[in-house]
Design an enzyme around this catalytic site. Structure first.
Site, PDB file in Angstrom:
ATOM      1  N   ALA A 168      53.517  44.265  79.518  1.00  0.00           N
ATOM      2  CA  ALA A 168      52.929  43.076  80.176  1.00  0.00           C
ATOM      3  C   ALA A 168      51.702  42.923  80.526  1.00  0.00           C
ATOM      4  O   ALA A 168      51.076  43.961  79.522  1.00  0.00           O
ATOM      5  CB  ALA A 168      52.732  43.595  81.313  1.00  0.00           C
ATOM      6  N   PRO A 169      50.356  42.181  81.239  1.00  0.00           N
ATOM      7  CA  PRO A 169      49.144  42.506  80.337  1.00  0.00           C
ATOM      8  C   PRO A 169      48.484  42.611  81.584  1.00  0.00           C
ATOM      9  O   PRO A 169      48.680  43.040  82.612  1.00  0.00           O
ATOM     10  CB  PRO A 169      48.680  40.586  80.168  1.00  0.00           C
ATOM     11  CG  PRO A 169      49.602  40.435  81.398  1.00  0.00           C
ATOM     12  CD  PRO A 169      51.018  41.095  80.768  1.00  0.00           C
ATOM     13  N   TRP A 170      46.683  43.161  80.937  1.00  0.00           N
ATOM     14  CA  TRP A 170      46.003  43.796  82.339  1.00  0.00           C
ATOM     15  C   TRP A 170      45.423  42.794  83.096  1.00  0.00           C
ATOM     16  O   TRP A 170      44.849  43.499  84.121  1.00  0.00           O
ATOM     17  CB  TRP A 170      44.809  44.587  81.313  1.00  0.00           C
ATOM     18  CG  TRP A 170      44.265  43.579  80.316  1.00  0.00           C
ATOM     19  CD1 TRP A 170      43.841  43.730  79.399  1.00  0.00           C
ATOM     20  CD2 TRP A 170      43.189  42.605  80.848  1.00  0.00           C
ATOM     21  NE1 TRP A 170      43.154  43.179  78.990  1.00  0.00           N
ATOM     22  CE2 TRP A 170      42.994  42.432  79.399  1.00  0.00           C
ATOM     23  CE3 TRP A 170      42.389  41.847  82.255  1.00  0.00           C
ATOM     24  CZ2 TRP A 170      41.838  40.926  79.449  1.00  0.00           C
ATOM     25  CZ3 TRP A 170      41.749  41.254  82.326  1.00  0.00           C
ATOM     26  CH2 TRP A 170      40.975  41.040  80.279  1.00  0.00           C
ATOM     27  N   LYS A 194      56.560  48.410  79.576  1.00  0.00           N
ATOM     28  CA  LYS A 194      55.077  48.891  78.653  1.00  0.00           C
ATOM     29  C   LYS A 194      53.300  48.352  79.333  1.00  0.00           C
ATOM     30  O   LYS A 194      53.728  47.162  78.870  1.00  0.00           O
ATOM     31  CB  LYS A 194      54.244  49.034  77.317  1.00  0.00           C
ATOM     32  CG  LYS A 194      53.572  50.031  76.744  1.00  0.00           C
ATOM     33  CD  LYS A 194      53.175  49.853  75.691  1.00  0.00           C
ATOM     34  CE  LYS A 194      52.417  48.393  75.919  1.00  0.00           C
ATOM     35  NZ  LYS A 194      50.839  49.064  76.036  1.00  0.00           N
ATOM     36  N   PRO A 195      52.773  48.691  80.012  1.00  0.00           N
ATOM     37  CA  PRO A 195      51.682  47.967  80.677  1.00  0.00           C
ATOM     38  C   PRO A 195      50.425  48.279  79.868  1.00  0.00           C
ATOM     39  O   PRO A 195      50.328  49.133  79.051  1.00  0.00           O
ATOM     40  CB  PRO A 195      51.702  48.790  82.360  1.00  0.00           C
ATOM     41  CG  PRO A 195      52.577  50.015  81.797  1.00  0.00           C
ATOM     42  CD  PRO A 195      53.411  49.795  81.136  1.00  0.00           C
ATOM     43  N   GLU A 197      47.260  49.830  78.964  1.00  0.00           N
ATOM     44  CA  GLU A 197      46.979  51.071  78.917  1.00  0.00           C
ATOM     45  C   GLU A 197      45.623  51.036  80.130  1.00  0.00           C
ATOM     46  O   GLU A 197      45.639  52.321  81.290  1.00  0.00           O
ATOM     47  CB  GLU A 197      46.785  52.121  78.019  1.00  0.00           C
ATOM     48  CG  GLU A 197      45.824  51.670  76.884  1.00  0.00           C
ATOM     49  CD  GLU A 197      45.895  50.225  75.979  1.00  0.00           C
ATOM     50  OE1 GLU A 197      45.848  50.681  75.276  1.00  0.00           O
ATOM     51  OE2 GLU A 197      47.759  49.904  76.115  1.00  0.00           O
ATOM     52  N   SER A 248      47.622  37.836  74.406  1.00  0.00           N
ATOM     53  CA  SER A 248      47.125  36.740  73.577  1.00  0.00           C
ATOM     54  C   SER A 248      47.991  36.501  72.638  1.00  0.00           C
ATOM     55  O   SER A 248      49.206  37.025  72.507  1.00  0.00           O
ATOM     56  CB  SER A 248      45.768  37.165  72.913  1.00  0.00           C
ATOM     57  OG  SER A 248      45.809  38.289  71.915  1.00  0.00           O
ATOM     58  N   ALA A 250      47.301  35.809  70.025  1.00  0.00           N
ATOM     59  CA  ALA A 250      46.930  36.624  68.220  1.00  0.00           C
ATOM     60  C   ALA A 250      47.779  37.641  68.796  1.00  0.00           C
ATOM     61  O   ALA A 250      49.129  37.975  67.097  1.00  0.00           O
ATOM     62  CB  ALA A 250      46.201  36.780  67.985  1.00  0.00           C
ATOM     63  N   GLU A 269      54.960  35.182  76.461  1.00  0.00           N
ATOM     64  CA  GLU A 269      54.266  33.535  77.856  1.00  0.00           C
ATOM     65  C   GLU A 269      52.421  34.684  76.931  1.00  0.00           C
ATOM     66  O   GLU A 269      52.220  35.162  77.164  1.00  0.00           O
ATOM     67  CB  GLU A 269      53.798  34.246  78.963  1.00  0.00           C
ATOM     68  CG  GLU A 269      53.716  33.137  79.973  1.00  0.00           C
ATOM     69  CD  GLU A 269      52.451  33.601  80.267  1.00  0.00           C
ATOM     70  OE1 GLU A 269      51.149  33.148  79.204  1.00  0.00           O
ATOM     71  OE2 GLU A 269      52.147  34.285  81.308  1.00  0.00           O
ATOM     72  N   CYS A 303      45.544  32.902  82.420  1.00  0.00           N
ATOM     73  CA  CYS A 303      45.623  31.954  81.331  1.00  0.00           C
ATOM     74  C   CYS A 303      45.647  31.218  81.751  1.00  0.00           C
ATOM     75  O   CYS A 303      46.172  29.827  81.005  1.00  0.00           O
ATOM     76  CB  CYS A 303      46.943  32.551  80.206  1.00  0.00           C
ATOM     77  SG  CYS A 303      48.315  33.539  81.093  1.00  0.00           S
ATOM     78  N   GLU A 402      39.988  30.762  73.590  1.00  0.00           N
ATOM     79  CA  GLU A 402      40.191  31.499  75.195  1.00  0.00           C
ATOM     80  C   GLU A 402      39.212  32.427  75.405  1.00  0.00           C
ATOM     81  O   GLU A 402      39.096  33.480  74.458  1.00  0.00           O
ATOM     82  CB  GLU A 402      41.839  31.756  74.921  1.00  0.00           C
ATOM     83  CG  GLU A 402      42.094  32.432  76.859  1.00  0.00           C
ATOM     84  CD  GLU A 402      43.648  32.692  76.735  1.00  0.00           C
ATOM     85  OE1 GLU A 402      44.352  32.370  78.115  1.00  0.00           O
ATOM     86  OE2 GLU A 402      43.930  34.000  75.411  1.00  0.00           O
TER      87      GLU A 402
END
Length: 514
Positions: A168-170, A194-195, A197, A248, A250, A269, A303, A402
């Site tokens: 998951a992202p921040w 895994k969130p 860090e 992202s 990438a 996503e 996003c 972006e």
């Protein structure tokens, strides 16, 4: 505008759940533990630059332990009835509701989000999503039984996949943790999350709340480490049956590369560059308000945020003028102050990245308002003023890339054909909006814009019952809604012979004559 808080809340008020995370930032088999990488990491309040929580990062051994816990819990959890899983998720939603203020403050602290955003959007949305999947767990249905061949009865089973490794992202740590965990668990899978860090606090509190609600140990696990070490080990783990990643484009390509080596299912996503298409018959005031809100929510770190406004030429100049004026009323300040509208970006690194995009754009476009970091006491945080850029070329960096910051680019268009073509002219396809009073015009835009979500006369709202996911370089698969079960279930065809005949007619293709 600048809005310094008159009183800074005491640390215990900003992070009332701190004691819940005193042991460490790994949640494995129902218990908090320390990471074993030998390295520490600090969560930083981006509004002040101060460290607020330091923990030991996860290494490969922690990932192995979490996957083993999830694998051990899988048979028992998969065997529970839909009703039992539903009851557990209803209890989970109730615990989240009881701790709503703790979650809101922890999310604001680690992300810099205004408290009104976490209280009114992030936390209620997560509770609602939990309640939705509590109901959806009872509706994991396949195709009805039937005699499709004439001699057999067929039906379809939906079965859980196994251990899901999610990243998951921040930008929305709590909501993204929920979007990853809830459909997987509702379908009978177990999860290792895994969130990021930078922002592990609410993911850990979320897992704790699940255990306190009676969800069995090992069903939900959290490992907090770097993407290169913990993330890649999780994605490539042979006992992980599926990977779900939000981030992202990438990094998503790298996730796909690692996951493909072990032939596991992938849900991605990824990035977005959402167009905001304003036709000349639109309600101008509604479009201006929608553009500012849609571009600046979460300081633009969304996003689906409105990033490219295409305005038909008769409204273009008025739109630019009114949008700039409204942006200048937005109040920057301490996320915990009641009258703050916009907080900082997630870090000084991200702030400087956004600023560099805008600074480079000055060579080919017009910065109408913003385009700078505030001075004074906000300078210690990762703040950046709401920014409107006009007159950039369609192929320019600031239109195509972006940024993930509080920046809106506005361009004119002439014909409807041109506007829709420009809206589709980036690699991304996550979200978009169309603004018009003409139902036929708006309906055409919803058909022809290539994005996973197209709003009409609004931009940003999401609901648990509807899917979220993109086209093109924005990835594939869906979060939220019952459609997300397509990601987290195996489809099995079961076929019963109805004839009780030993030698079937089709056997002649192998032996004998008709």
């Amino acid at each position: 505008m600048h809005n310094p808080a008159s009183v800074t809340p005491h640390p215990s008020e900003r992070f009332p759940a701190q004691e819940r995370l005193a042991v460490g930032a790994q949640f494995i088999a129902g218990r908090l533990t320390k990471g074993n990488s030998g390295r520490t990491h600090a969560v930083v309040d981006p509004s002040t630059g101060e460290e607020v929580y330091t923990y030991e990062l996860a290494g490969p051994a922690d990932v192995d332990a979490a996957v083993a816990a999830a694998r051990a819990a899988f048979p028992g959890w998969a065997a529970t009835t839909p009703g039992e899983r539903s009851d557990a998720l209803h209890r989970f939603a109730a615990v989240l509701a009881e701790r709503a203020e703790e979650f809101a403050r922890a999310e604001s602290l680690q992300c810099g989000k205004p408290l009104k955003l976490t209280r009114e959007f992030d936390v209620p949305g997560t509770i609602d999503n939990t309640a939705f999947f509590a109901g959806a767990a009872r509706h994991l249905q396949g195709q009805s039984a039937g005699e499709y061949s004439g001699d057999h009865t067929s039906y379809v089973r939906r079965e859980p996949i196994g251990v899901v490794g999610s990243i998951a992202p921040w930008n929305y740590p709590l909501q993204m943790a929920a979007w990853k965990i809830l459909p997987a668990v509702a379908a009978g899978n177990t999860v290792v999350l895994k969130p990021a860090e930078l922002t592990p606090l609410t993911s850990l509190l979320f897992a704790q709340a699940a255990t306190d609600a009676g969800i069995p140990d090992g069903v939900i696990n959290v490992v907090t480490g770097t993407g290169k070490e913990a993330g890649e080990h999780l994605v490539g783990h042979p006992d992980v049956a599926m990977t779900s990643f939000t981030g992202s484009t990438a990094v998503g390509k790298r996730v796909a590369e690692v996951a493909t080596a072990t032939v596991k299912r992938i849900h991605l996503e990824l990035g977005g560059k959402a167009p905001f298409l304003v036709f000349d018959d639109a309600d101008l005031d509604a479009a201006v308000n929608g553009a500012v809100a849609g571009a600046l929510i979460n300081t633009g770190q969304d996003c689906t945020a409105a990033t490219r406004a295409y305005v038909q030429r008769p409204l273009y100049e008025a739109f630019v003028e009114k949008t700039a004026a409204l942006m200048e009323t937005v109040r920057l300040g301490d996320p915990f102050a009641a009258d703050t509208d916009l907080g900082p970006l997630i870090s000084h690194v991200q702030r400087d990245r956004v600023a560099a995009f805008v600074d480079r754009a000055r060579a080919y476009a017009r910065v109408v308002t913003g385009g700078e970091a505030p001075e004074g006491e906000l300078a210690k945080g990762a703040y950046y003023r709401p920014t409107l850029v006009a007159d950039a070329a369609q192929g320019s960096e600031i239109v195509q890339s972006e940024l993930f910051g509080p920046v809106l680019v506005v361009l004119p268009f002439d014909s409807d054909d041109e506007g829709i073509a420009l809206a589709n002219d980036t690699p991304y396809g996550l979200a978009a909006s169309a603004w018009s009073r003409d139902v036929y015009r708006a309906n055409r835009a919803t058909r022809e814009i290539k994005a996973g979500c197209v709003w009409v006369n609004d931009h940003i709202p999401i609901i648990s019952e509807m899917p979220h996911g993109g086209y093109k370089a924005s990835g594939f698969g869906k979060d939220m809604s019952s459609y997300s079960f397509e990601e987290y279930t195996q489809i099995k065809h079961v076929m019963f012979d109805n004839t009780a005949v030993a030698r079937k007619d089709w056997h002649r293709t192998i032996f004998g004559d008709r």
